[in-house]
Design a protein around this motif. Structure first.
Motif, PDB file in Angstrom:
ATOM      1  N   VAL A   1     146.675  65.342  65.509  1.00 24.39           N
ATOM      2  CA  VAL A   1     146.659  63.881  65.434  1.00 24.39           C
ATOM      3  C   VAL A   1     146.900  63.466  63.991  1.00 24.39           C
ATOM      4  O   VAL A   1     146.194  63.920  63.085  1.00 24.39           O
ATOM      5  CB  VAL A   1     145.304  63.309  65.917  1.00 24.39           C
ATOM      6  N   ARG A   2     147.883  62.614  63.777  1.00 21.26           N
ATOM      7  CA  ARG A   2     148.148  62.071  62.439  1.00 21.26           C
ATOM      8  C   ARG A   2     147.335  60.797  62.291  1.00 21.26           C
ATOM      9  O   ARG A   2     147.650  59.777  62.894  1.00 21.26           O
ATOM     10  CB  ARG A   2     149.633  61.824  62.239  1.00 21.26           C
ATOM     11  N   ASP A   3     146.278  60.886  61.512  1.00 18.31           N
ATOM     12  CA  ASP A   3     145.318  59.795  61.404  1.00 18.31           C
ATOM     13  C   ASP A   3     145.994  58.511  60.923  1.00 18.31           C
ATOM     14  O   ASP A   3     146.670  58.480  59.893  1.00 18.31           O
ATOM     15  CB  ASP A   3     144.207  60.192  60.428  1.00 18.31           C
ATOM     16  N   GLY A   4     145.805  57.452  61.709  1.00 12.05           N
ATOM     17  CA  GLY A   4     146.377  56.164  61.376  1.00 12.05           C
ATOM     18  C   GLY A   4     147.830  56.003  61.769  1.00 12.05           C
ATOM     19  O   GLY A   4     148.393  54.917  61.631  1.00 12.05           O
ATOM     20  N   VAL A   5     148.452  57.072  62.254  1.00 10.84           N
ATOM     21  CA  VAL A   5     149.874  57.038  62.617  1.00 10.84           C
ATOM     22  C   VAL A   5     150.051  57.252  64.121  1.00 10.84           C
ATOM     23  O   VAL A   5     150.628  56.410  64.817  1.00 10.84           O
ATOM     24  CB  VAL A   5     150.677  58.090  61.829  1.00 10.84           C
ATOM     25  N   THR A   6     149.564  58.390  64.629  1.00 12.54           N
ATOM     26  CA  THR A   6     149.667  58.664  66.065  1.00 12.54           C
ATOM     27  C   THR A   6     148.338  58.439  66.776  1.00 12.54           C
ATOM     28  O   THR A   6     148.257  58.573  67.994  1.00 12.54           O
ATOM     29  CB  THR A   6     150.124  60.107  66.321  1.00 12.54           C
ATOM     30  N   GLY A   7     147.311  58.125  66.010  1.00 19.99           N
ATOM     31  CA  GLY A   7     145.980  57.917  66.562  1.00 19.99           C
ATOM     32  C   GLY A   7     144.984  57.745  65.447  1.00 19.99           C
ATOM     33  O   GLY A   7     145.351  57.476  64.301  1.00 19.99           O
ATOM     34  N   VAL A   8     143.733  57.969  65.774  1.00 13.90           N
ATOM     35  CA  VAL A   8     142.652  57.787  64.809  1.00 13.90           C
ATOM     36  C   VAL A   8     141.730  58.995  64.871  1.00 13.90           C
ATOM     37  O   VAL A   8     141.356  59.444  65.961  1.00 13.90           O
ATOM     38  CB  VAL A   8     141.844  56.512  65.112  1.00 13.90           C
ATOM     39  N   LEU A   9     141.368  59.523  63.707  1.00 15.13           N
ATOM     40  CA  LEU A   9     140.393  60.596  63.607  1.00 15.13           C
ATOM     41  C   LEU A   9     139.072  60.006  63.136  1.00 15.13           C
ATOM     42  O   LEU A   9     139.022  59.330  62.091  1.00 15.13           O
ATOM     43  CB  LEU A   9     140.860  61.679  62.631  1.00 15.13           C
ATOM     44  N   LEU A  10     138.004  60.246  63.888  1.00 15.66           N
ATOM     45  CA  LEU A  10     136.676  59.786  63.504  1.00 15.66           C
ATOM     46  C   LEU A  10     135.871  60.961  62.978  1.00 15.66           C
ATOM     47  O   LEU A  10     135.952  62.077  63.515  1.00 15.66           O
ATOM     48  CB  LEU A  10     135.956  59.170  64.702  1.00 15.66           C
ATOM     49  N   PRO A  11     135.092  60.758  61.928  1.00 14.84           N
ATOM     50  CA  PRO A  11     134.349  61.866  61.323  1.00 14.84           C
ATOM     51  C   PRO A  11     133.467  62.581  62.330  1.00 14.84           C
ATOM     52  O   PRO A  11     132.906  61.948  63.239  1.00 14.84           O
ATOM     53  CB  PRO A  11     133.513  61.179  60.239  1.00 14.84           C
ATOM     54  N   ASP A  12     133.346  63.885  62.156  1.00 11.32           N
ATOM     55  CA  ASP A  12     132.403  64.632  62.970  1.00 11.32           C
ATOM     56  C   ASP A  12     131.015  64.053  62.707  1.00 11.32           C
ATOM     57  O   ASP A  12     130.612  63.857  61.570  1.00 11.32           O
ATOM     58  CB  ASP A  12     132.441  66.113  62.578  1.00 11.32           C
TER      59      ASP A  12
END
Length: 415
Positions: free
Chosen positions: A346-357
């Motif tokens: 996942v490309r954070d902010g581009v293809t989706g969003v990564l949330l911190p563990d």
């Protein structure tokens, strides 16, 4: 011929789960998808490929040719029935003997073991025959006292020692992401010179953006105030974190709450977690807006994904995160936990969003609401996701795999 290689006789060893099993059932998951897709790409390129697995059904034929140059071979080891995952350690010796007999009759240029059960069963055979052994882990066990984010628990007593032994003795160690490569080095002591990263791929023809009349109807439904749909996909197992998805959706006000679609089934020993998920849905008052679809065949799964507005991947750990790439190919943005290979899928902010563990269910609920409200951003992410996926086809994954094979065979002076 991919990469100009001569025809190779490749034997994938897949002891505890069959490539013919539907992903999301039994112990079938991303590993099954990856092995079958890479095997098919290699077979289509003209290589002679076999997938050697344990017979878990007395009625299944000994050999099943699934396409030209690709055969699934069922070896007799232990009872011909479904076993709990941890019980496969007891049949590794039997499987190794059956494997040796198969190779004596049908030789191979290299063995590619999938998961540690397969590697430990194949290692003595590889040494006795001089066939190079390639090892893929797919997941690496974490100590029982460690958090889920460190990896899944050893399902049987010998796993941790077995994985470490393979890191020392296998001829080549394959990782599907840089994150897994680091784990092999740091946790298992793998020699960096014997580790190669072969990224996974995705079937961009099967998994494609929604363009049908049915999807137009869904868009019209959303525009008229209908509920959007959020999907999670995988085995119903604590490691996948579906309980977090349920908790997050439950925190969204009932009048704005999206439909939650859960696709997957529990492993043979996973009924307790599945029951807990159903209970959580009931307790949250979400029965009317939650669908448990069970495991779906690949074509049905692709249809479900592309009809969703958003995918959640709350897994505590993933070596890569294949479903995130399948969502990308479908033009569906992903919200994922920022762990392991998901940072690469996942490309954070581009293809989706990564949330911190460790992000709370409230944080997940907020991000879900923010994305679902911003249809323009959601659509833009979906377009970027599709572009990202198009660069990650299985043919490219097979090219990387063959390059790794060739390096190994050159080093071991094999044809």
């Amino acid at each position: 011929m991919i990469s100009g290689l001569p025809v190779l006789r490749i034997a994938f060893v897949m002891l505890h789960t069959s490539p013919l099993d539907v992903p999301g059932t039994k112990d079938a998951g991303g590993m099954n998808v990856a092995v079958r897709a890479q095997a098919e790409a290699l077979a289509d390129a003209g290589h002679e490929v076999r997938i050697l697995t344990r017979r878990a059904d007395p009625e299944v034929p000994a050999r099943v040719e699934t396409r030209a140059n690709l055969t699934v071979v069922h070896l007799d080891a232990g009872p011909a029935r479904l076993l709990a995952k941890g019980d496969h350690e007891a049949v590794m010796d039997d499987f190794g003997r059956a494997l040796a007999a198969e190779l004596a009759e049908h030789p191979a240029d290299l063995l590619h073991a999938e998961h540690w059960f397969s590697g430990i069963a194949a290692l003595p055979v590889a040494r006795a025959t001089g066939i190079p052994l390639v090892q893929s882990y797919h997941s690496i066990a974490a100590p029982h006292e460690s958090p889920l984010g460190d990896g899944e628990r050893a399902e049987s007593p010998g796993r941790e020692a077995g994985e470490q032994r393979l890191a020392r003795e296998a001829d080549l160690l394959l990782a599907v992401s840089e994150a897994e490569r680091r784990t092999i080095e740091r946790r298992l002591g793998g020699d960096p010179e014997r580790i190669a990263v072969v990224p996974l791929g995705v079937d961009t023809e099967r998994f494609h953006p929604c363009e049908t009349a049915e999807c137009a109807e869904q868009r019209d439904w959303i525009e008229r105030g209908g509920r959007p749909e959020v999907i999670v996909v995988g085995r119903l197992h604590p490691l996948k974190g579906f309980d977090l998805a349920v908790a997050a959706i439950s925190l969204i006000a009932a009048e704005r709450r999206p439909v939650l679609r859960i696709v997957g089934a529990p492993p043979p020993d996973g009924d307790d977690y599945a029951r807990a998920l159903h209970a959580a849905v009931v307790d949250a008052g979400m029965v009317s807006t939650t669908a448990f679809d069970g495991a779906l065949r690949r074509t049905e799964l692709a249809e479900r994904i592309r009809q969703a507005d958003l995918m959640l991947v709350p897994s505590h750990t993933e070596t890569f995160g294949l479903v995130a790439l399948e969502a990308a190919a479908s033009g569906v943005p992903v919200i994922a936990r920022e762990v392991g290979g998901l940072r690469e899928a996942v490309r954070d902010g581009v293809t989706g969003v990564l949330l911190p563990d460790g992000a709370s269910a409230e944080a997940w609920a907020d991000e879900i609401e923010v994305l679902l409200r911003d249809r323009v951003r959601l659509e833009r992410m979906g377009e970027e996701a599709r572009r990202f996926a198009l660069a990650h086809g299985w043919d490219r994954s097979a090219e990387h795999l063959l390059a790794a094979y060739r390096t190994l065979l050159d080093r071991t002076n094999c044809p």
